[in-house]
Design a protein around this motif. Structure first.
Motif, PDB file in Angstrom:
ATOM      1  N   GLU A  19      -3.886   0.004   9.465  1.00 41.42           N
ATOM      2  CA  GLU A  19      -3.696  -0.063   7.849  1.00 41.42           C
ATOM      3  C   GLU A  19      -2.505  -1.715   8.340  1.00 41.42           C
ATOM      4  OE1 GLU A  19      -1.531   1.355   4.042  1.00 41.42           O
ATOM      5  OE2 GLU A  19      -2.288   2.467   5.287  1.00 41.42           O
ATOM      6  N   THR A  31       0.603  -1.356  -0.013  1.00 41.09           N
ATOM      7  CA  THR A  31      -0.369  -0.123  -0.088  1.00 41.09           C
ATOM      8  C   THR A  31       1.304   1.158  -0.190  1.00 41.09           C
ATOM      9  OG1 THR A  31      -0.182   0.235   2.137  1.00 41.09           O
ATOM     10  CG2 THR A  31      -2.096  -1.149   1.326  1.00 41.09           C
ATOM     11  N   ASP A  32       0.717   2.508  -0.151  1.00 39.44           N
ATOM     12  CA  ASP A  32       1.293   3.594  -0.162  1.00 39.44           C
ATOM     13  C   ASP A  32       2.111   3.817   1.478  1.00 39.44           C
ATOM     14  OD1 ASP A  32       0.202   4.610  -2.446  1.00 39.44           O
ATOM     15  OD2 ASP A  32      -1.603   5.568  -1.064  1.00 39.44           O
TER      16      ASP A  32
END
Length: 110
Positions: A65, A23-24
């Motif tokens: 996350e 992911t980022d």
């Protein structure tokens, strides 16, 4: 001074890794020197020294996350191998002072 393998090598591209999911903010990849038959490492893309650090970046959103990525990796591993174990180390057990989780399955190979 402790080296940070994840910042110094992995995130800087000096040590190539086989990415599993990204992911980022989070990177999951096959361990470069696995301890188990199936061994994935999950790291934040910013430096956080450990789960219990009080660094400003150690926010609930980033940890959430990371847990979402870990859940996805663990579920895939259970579907593939029938089991998984999720591990993080703290204090003297933590060789690299960068928050990271291991998602593992199978026999210990070293």
């Amino acid at each position: 001074m402790n080296q940070d393998f994840y910042c110094d090598e992995v995130l800087n591209g000096k040590t190539p890794v086989n990415t599993v999911f990204e992911t980022d903010s989070v990177l999951a990849y096959h361990h470069t020197q696995p301890f188990y038959d199936h061994h994935i490492v999950v790291i934040p893309k910013i430096h956080i020294s450990s789960l219990i650090s009080d660094e400003a970046e150690n926010t609930g959103q980033l940890l959430l996350e990371m847990m979402e990525v870990i859940k996805k990796i663990a579920e895939e591993m259970v579907n593939k191998t029938g089991a998984s174990k999720i591990i993080t180390n703290l204090g003297a057990y933590q060789d690299t002072k960068h928050l990271h989780w291991h998602v593992v399955s199978g026999n210990k190979i070293r």
